[in-house]
Design a protein around this motif. Sequence first.
Motif, PDB file in Angstrom:
ATOM      1  N   TYR A  55       3.030  -2.441  -0.404  1.00 42.72           N
ATOM      2  CA  TYR A  55       3.303  -2.002  -1.781  1.00 42.72           C
ATOM      3  C   TYR A  55       2.011  -1.710  -2.528  1.00 42.72           C
ATOM      4  CZ  TYR A  55       4.827  -1.906  -6.614  1.00 42.72           C
ATOM      5  OH  TYR A  55       5.042  -1.525  -7.919  1.00 42.72           O
ATOM      6  N   HIS A  56       1.061  -2.636  -2.444  1.00 47.86           N
ATOM      7  CA  HIS A  56      -0.198  -2.484  -3.169  1.00 47.86           C
ATOM      8  C   HIS A  56      -1.045  -1.351  -2.604  1.00 47.86           C
ATOM      9  CE1 HIS A  56       0.490  -6.073  -5.520  1.00 47.86           C
ATOM     10  NE2 HIS A  56       0.821  -6.701  -4.413  1.00 47.86           N
ATOM     11  N   GLY A  59       1.136   2.126  -2.404  1.00 46.93           N
ATOM     12  CA  GLY A  59       1.452   2.458  -3.797  1.00 46.93           C
ATOM     13  C   GLY A  59       0.221   2.784  -4.610  1.00 46.93           C
ATOM     14  N   THR A  62      -1.238   6.133  -3.523  1.00 50.20           N
ATOM     15  CA  THR A  62      -0.347   7.228  -3.927  1.00 50.20           C
ATOM     16  C   THR A  62      -0.503   7.511  -5.419  1.00 50.20           C
ATOM     17  OG1 THR A  62       1.217   6.696  -2.164  1.00 50.20           O
ATOM     18  CG2 THR A  62       2.060   8.020  -4.007  1.00 50.20           C
ATOM     19  N   ILE A  63      -0.494   6.466  -6.212  1.00 52.81           N
ATOM     20  CA  ILE A  63      -0.715   6.626  -7.650  1.00 52.81           C
ATOM     21  C   ILE A  63      -2.073   7.271  -7.904  1.00 52.81           C
ATOM     22  CG2 ILE A  63      -1.263   5.301  -9.753  1.00 52.81           C
ATOM     23  CD1 ILE A  63       1.076   3.407  -8.894  1.00 52.81           C
ATOM     24  N   SER A 116       2.585  -0.413 -12.725  1.00 53.59           N
ATOM     25  CA  SER A 116       3.427  -0.520 -11.533  1.00 53.59           C
ATOM     26  C   SER A 116       3.181  -1.816 -10.762  1.00 53.59           C
ATOM     27  CB  SER A 116       3.171   0.660 -10.599  1.00 53.59           C
ATOM     28  OG  SER A 116       1.855   0.611 -10.090  1.00 53.59           O
ATOM     29  N   THR A 118       0.713  -2.362  -8.741  1.00 53.61           N
ATOM     30  CA  THR A 118       0.155  -2.129  -7.410  1.00 53.61           C
ATOM     31  C   THR A 118      -1.224  -2.773  -7.244  1.00 53.61           C
ATOM     32  OG1 THR A 118      -0.573   0.050  -8.139  1.00 53.61           O
ATOM     33  CG2 THR A 118       1.473  -0.056  -6.871  1.00 53.61           C
TER      34      THR A 118
END
Length: 174
Positions: A55-56, A59, A62-63, A116, A118
Amino acid sequence: MTIDDDLSAGINVTLHFVFLGMLAWVSGQPLLFPSLGPSAYLMATGEQPRAQGAYHIIGGHTIAMVCGLLAYLLVGDGLVVTDVFDGAVPLSSEVGRLAISALLAMVLTTVAMLKSGTNHAAACATTLIVGLGLMSTVLDGLIIVVSVALLVGFHDLAVERVQDRYGVEPEDAR
């Protein structure tokens, strides 16, 4: 059998970069880029709850890619930092545009990662890579996300197994 944490981290980083290096070599695609180093380091040196895990890492990158691309398209489109600084003069508009692109990319990435949850600091290098025009096309963005996902997937499927089998998982997360 267990080995020293420092050596085990070195073995784990080796596994990560042999994998991605071979994929980059075989595919001819830029699957290796600077911000993967800190991400691989975090995975190789042990569990870091606020910055490690799919996730981190996926994510966060990607962010960072999306925010860097947005900033670049809004402010720096058409410029590449290596070209701009090759012939740069004081107060050039090109350097100014890239500086603003980098600033905007970092602000957007910071806010978006915090919102988010992340929290992957290594992704801030990704946003600068994109925002400064080094990898700033939609295809480049896709390559970034795929490469990060491959790195995380390889860690989870292969490196974790090597760590378990041969005792090369760091005991003291850094």
